[in-house]
Design a protein around this motif. Sequence first.
Motif, PDB file in Angstrom:
ATOM      1  N   ALA A 237       7.679 -11.502  -5.184  1.00 54.30           N
ATOM      2  CA  ALA A 237       9.088 -11.138  -5.034  1.00 54.30           C
ATOM      3  C   ALA A 237       9.271  -9.896  -4.166  1.00 54.30           C
ATOM      4  N   ARG A 238       8.156  -9.381  -3.631  1.00 55.83           N
ATOM      5  CA  ARG A 238       8.196  -8.147  -2.833  1.00 55.83           C
ATOM      6  C   ARG A 238       7.595  -8.431  -1.462  1.00 55.83           C
ATOM      7  N   PRO A 239       8.376  -9.050  -0.561  1.00 54.44           N
ATOM      8  CA  PRO A 239       7.840  -9.445   0.744  1.00 54.44           C
ATOM      9  C   PRO A 239       7.479  -8.240   1.597  1.00 54.44           C
ATOM     10  N   SER A 240       6.632  -8.494   2.587  1.00 46.79           N
ATOM     11  CA  SER A 240       6.178  -7.431   3.482  1.00 46.79           C
ATOM     12  C   SER A 240       6.002  -7.997   4.877  1.00 46.79           C
ATOM     13  N   HIS A 241       6.199  -7.143   5.881  1.00 45.59           N
ATOM     14  CA  HIS A 241       5.906  -7.555   7.250  1.00 45.59           C
ATOM     15  C   HIS A 241       4.425  -7.864   7.433  1.00 45.59           C
ATOM     16  N   HIS A 242       3.610  -7.371   6.514  1.00 47.45           N
ATOM     17  CA  HIS A 242       2.158  -7.489   6.663  1.00 47.45           C
ATOM     18  C   HIS A 242       1.564  -8.518   5.710  1.00 47.45           C
ATOM     19  N   ASP A 243       2.392  -9.346   5.087  1.00 45.91           N
ATOM     20  CA  ASP A 243       1.866 -10.395   4.221  1.00 45.91           C
ATOM     21  C   ASP A 243       0.968 -11.322   5.035  1.00 45.91           C
ATOM     22  N   GLY A 244      -0.191 -11.645   4.450  1.00 43.73           N
ATOM     23  CA  GLY A 244      -1.132 -12.516   5.132  1.00 43.73           C
ATOM     24  C   GLY A 244      -2.186 -11.765   5.907  1.00 43.73           C
ATOM     25  N   ALA A 245      -1.958 -10.477   6.140  1.00 42.15           N
ATOM     26  CA  ALA A 245      -2.965  -9.674   6.844  1.00 42.15           C
ATOM     27  C   ALA A 245      -4.040  -9.255   5.863  1.00 42.15           C
ATOM     28  N   ASP A 246      -5.261  -9.119   6.371  1.00 43.40           N
ATOM     29  CA  ASP A 246      -6.359  -8.696   5.509  1.00 43.40           C
ATOM     30  C   ASP A 246      -6.227  -7.241   5.103  1.00 43.40           C
ATOM     31  N   ASP A 247      -5.645  -6.472   5.989  1.00 43.31           N
ATOM     32  CA  ASP A 247      -5.440  -5.057   5.674  1.00 43.31           C
ATOM     33  C   ASP A 247      -4.283  -4.559   6.507  1.00 43.31           C
ATOM     34  N   HIS A 248      -4.034  -3.266   6.487  1.00 44.36           N
ATOM     35  CA  HIS A 248      -2.990  -2.708   7.328  1.00 44.36           C
ATOM     36  C   HIS A 248      -3.530  -1.491   8.045  1.00 44.36           C
ATOM     37  N   GLU A 249      -2.913  -1.218   9.181  1.00 45.57           N
ATOM     38  CA  GLU A 249      -3.415  -0.155  10.050  1.00 45.57           C
ATOM     39  C   GLU A 249      -2.500   1.056  10.001  1.00 45.57           C
ATOM     40  N   HIS A 250      -3.099   2.226  10.221  1.00 43.59           N
ATOM     41  CA  HIS A 250      -2.320   3.461  10.328  1.00 43.59           C
ATOM     42  C   HIS A 250      -2.436   4.045  11.730  1.00 43.59           C
ATOM     43  N   GLU A 251      -2.870   3.187  12.684  1.00 41.49           N
ATOM     44  CA  GLU A 251      -3.050   3.676  14.037  1.00 41.49           C
ATOM     45  C   GLU A 251      -1.721   3.919  14.736  1.00 41.49           C
ATOM     46  N   ASP A 252      -0.618   3.454  14.153  1.00 46.11           N
ATOM     47  CA  ASP A 252       0.684   3.717  14.748  1.00 46.11           C
ATOM     48  C   ASP A 252       1.055   5.191  14.652  1.00 46.11           C
ATOM     49  N   PHE A 253       0.421   5.927  13.737  1.00 48.99           N
ATOM     50  CA  PHE A 253       0.766   7.309  13.502  1.00 48.99           C
ATOM     51  C   PHE A 253      -0.473   8.192  13.599  1.00 48.99           C
ATOM     52  N   ASP A 254      -0.237   9.447  13.876  1.00 45.94           N
ATOM     53  CA  ASP A 254      -1.342  10.391  13.950  1.00 45.94           C
ATOM     54  C   ASP A 254      -0.838  11.754  13.518  1.00 45.94           C
ATOM     55  N   SER A 255      -1.767  12.640  13.222  1.00 44.58           N
ATOM     56  CA  SER A 255      -1.391  13.994  12.823  1.00 44.58           C
ATOM     57  C   SER A 255      -2.383  14.990  13.395  1.00 44.58           C
ATOM     58  N   VAL A 256      -1.910  16.204  13.615  1.00 46.89           N
ATOM     59  CA  VAL A 256      -2.780  17.304  14.025  1.00 46.89           C
ATOM     60  C   VAL A 256      -2.472  18.499  13.130  1.00 46.89           C
ATOM     61  N   VAL A 257      -3.485  19.319  12.905  1.00 46.87           N
ATOM     62  CA  VAL A 257      -3.320  20.536  12.123  1.00 46.87           C
ATOM     63  C   VAL A 257      -3.356  21.720  13.082  1.00 46.87           C
ATOM     64  N   ILE A 258      -2.328  22.538  13.030  1.00 46.69           N
ATOM     65  CA  ILE A 258      -2.197  23.673  13.937  1.00 46.69           C
ATOM     66  C   ILE A 258      -2.353  24.970  13.155  1.00 46.69           C
ATOM     67  N   ASP A 259      -3.354  25.765  13.499  1.00 45.70           N
ATOM     68  CA  ASP A 259      -3.514  27.101  12.926  1.00 45.70           C
ATOM     69  C   ASP A 259      -2.594  28.055  13.663  1.00 45.70           C
ATOM     70  N   LEU A 260      -1.839  28.853  12.904  1.00 45.80           N
ATOM     71  CA  LEU A 260      -0.872  29.757  13.504  1.00 45.80           C
ATOM     72  C   LEU A 260      -1.194  31.207  13.182  1.00 45.80           C
ATOM     73  N   PRO A 261      -1.035  32.110  14.156  1.00 47.47           N
ATOM     74  CA  PRO A 261      -1.117  33.543  13.848  1.00 47.47           C
ATOM     75  C   PRO A 261       0.127  33.972  13.086  1.00 47.47           C
ATOM     76  N   GLU A 262       0.169  35.201  12.617  1.00 51.17           N
ATOM     77  CA  GLU A 262       1.362  35.704  11.925  1.00 51.17           C
ATOM     78  C   GLU A 262       2.579  35.601  12.833  1.00 51.17           C
ATOM     79  N   VAL A 263       3.700  35.280  12.209  1.00 52.87           N
ATOM     80  CA  VAL A 263       4.954  35.098  12.935  1.00 52.87           C
ATOM     81  C   VAL A 263       5.841  36.315  12.705  1.00 52.87           C
TER      82      VAL A 263
END
Length: 344
Positions: A237-263
Amino acid sequence: MTDLSKIPVTVITGFLGAGKTTLIRHLMMNPQGKRLAILVNEFGTVGVDGDILKSCADDNCPVENIVELANGCICCTVADDFIPTIEALMALPVRPDHILIETSGLALPKPLLKAFDWPAIRSKITVDGVITLADAEAVAAGRFAPDEAAVQAQREADDSIDHETPLSEVFEDQIFCADIVLLSKADLAGEAGVAAARAVIEAEAPRRMPIIAMTDGVIDPRVILGLNAKAEDDLAARPSHHDGADDHEHEDFDSVVIDLPEVDDPEVLVAAITRLAREQGILRVKGYVAVTGKPMRMLVQAVGERVRHQYDRPWGASPRKGQLVVIAEHDDIDEAAIRAVLGA
């Protein structure tokens, strides 16, 4: 083991910055006599939400009951991370009465529900309900997709394109999987905005479900806990765009961690973050910043061009090290350009 002896689990999902952590803080302060445990899954390697929740720990939800997984999507690391974590929570000296799971804002909830069918935990826990949060103001303005006009133009130019953009697929999958949808930040959206957001979600929803406006995470816990939905048995009862896929990917998104000096001036940083959203399509920025002359660290939470910041607690013995997690669609991540704007 009977269903009555299973520990109920509430999955709290929703797009970036919808207010999931704020809702959980409210539930922690209003546990209805229940002893809670919390699992937080963040996108990126620097945890912010878990740290926020641990600062709210009390007898009903002590620090040891709050676990953070920042090594990747929990539904993609079931055997290595998710199941051992759930088993550890169930093995606490005092067994929790209810477990809350805060998913990453980029998570697809249905693969997580499938993980509850694993033999190691199926007889011990049940999904009490899936609560999806949606930012009422953003949804009313159609900002759950990066640029709907561009998507439409692309469709019209190429008949072979019939799929949704990644952001709208995430949004829709979260709605499709929900038992209840909470429209957060209703005060910012106003009555007209809430009505518009409700109409969008009703049009997307595969079935009738409660859609409730909410401000600052405040809602009667009795409305969203104790649903007894047994969602792991209700996947059809909970359809998904990814029904039938073996898994799902997170390659559509990415992240970076930025070290900051005092502001020196927080408003300069706020302007820089706003510029990132406007010029580089950055979706989310969150983390901690050291401000010159201030003994407390500054918590920064940004969703698109909306930036919020506050001093949350003293640095204490911790090094005064500013770090921000910047999240965007994969093609929009340009670490050098991000560092240049932030002055890192």
